[in-house]
Scaffold this active site. Structure first.
Site, PDB file in Angstrom:
ATOM      1  CG  ASP A  50      60.315  53.146  81.113  1.00 40.82           C
ATOM      2  OD1 ASP A  50      59.592  53.716  80.282  1.00 40.82           O
ATOM      3  OD2 ASP A  50      61.509  53.443  81.304  1.00 40.82           O
ATOM      4  CD  GLN A  51      56.671  44.853  80.650  1.00 45.99           C
ATOM      5  OE1 GLN A  51      57.075  45.128  79.519  1.00 45.99           O
ATOM      6  NE2 GLN A  51      56.207  43.654  80.964  1.00 45.99           N
TER       7      GLN A  51
END
Length: 218
Positions: A50-51
């Site tokens: 995930d970012q």
């Protein structure tokens, strides 16, 4: 960006929080090319974080390695372990979480549901509580499946949101999300040997609540 290992076929890096895993401006392949000093280098994403998540990530440096690592991921031959700090105390100090997850593309969010259907997938993880404070738990997590936002969603659905998670928690922690890609293992496509890389999270809150620097984690 920090590189932990590199050879002609792949590179293992520490992905910073806020950086996309995919090949676009400012994404991990772009950062790797900058690190290598070659803006035209072949660098391919084979798995994603995930970012907002940080930690170990491997990227392929040629199409053949990308294909083989992708195959290992599809065939469940690629190991991934995470460390997380969650709010609350888990009743069982180790165990397995199995849920049905619904991914809403419109909301860009994942939900635990009770019935199968469109966009619903089974999600499984195993966990072990490593250490506790009166209000926080340090947990090691082995992913059995790799669903979008799986760890964040499964823990928050049980009233155990990750510290610093602004999407699945209503608490204001004032820090980055406490989810760290701690260990990755796979078969080296070059020589067929099993390799494993581990890296502890930084000495920042909330990791410092557990003296993570001096902990032996296996």
């Amino acid at each position: 960006m920090e590189a932990v290992y590199k050879d002609k076929n792949f590179i293992v890096c520490i992905k910073p929080a806020g950086v996309l895993s995919t090949d676009e401006a400012g994404g991990m392949p772009s950062l790797v090319r900058e690190y290598l000093g070659d803006e035209k280098a072949c660098v391919r994403t084979v798995h994603r974080l995930d970012q907002v998540v940080s930690g170990l990530m491997v990227l392929a440096r040629n199409p053949e390695t990308a294909s083989e690592l992708s195959r290992q991921i599809r065939d469940d031959e690629f190991g991934k372990s995470y460390l997380a700090v969650v709010h609350g105390i888990l009743p069982e100090k180790e165990g397995r979480m199995t849920d049905l997850l619904l991914r809403s593309k419109e909301e860009r969010k994942t939900y635990v549901v009770t019935e199968t259907g469109k966009n619903v997938q089974e999600a499984i993880l195993e966990y072990e509580v490593l250490k506790e404070t009166p209000s926080l738990s340090l947990v090691k997590i082995n992913l059995i499946t790799g669903r979008t936002h799986q760890i964040r969603c499964q823990f928050s659905s049980r009233g155990l949101p990750l510290v610093g998670d602004r999407k699945y928690s209503t608490l204001e922690d004032g820090c980055d999300i406490a989810l760290w890609s701690y260990s990755i293992s796979f078969t080296n496509p070059t020589d067929g040997r099993q390799v494993e890389f581990k890296h502890k999270p930084p000495e920042t809150y909330p990791w410092t609540e557990f003296d993570i620097k001096h902990m032996a984690i296996y």
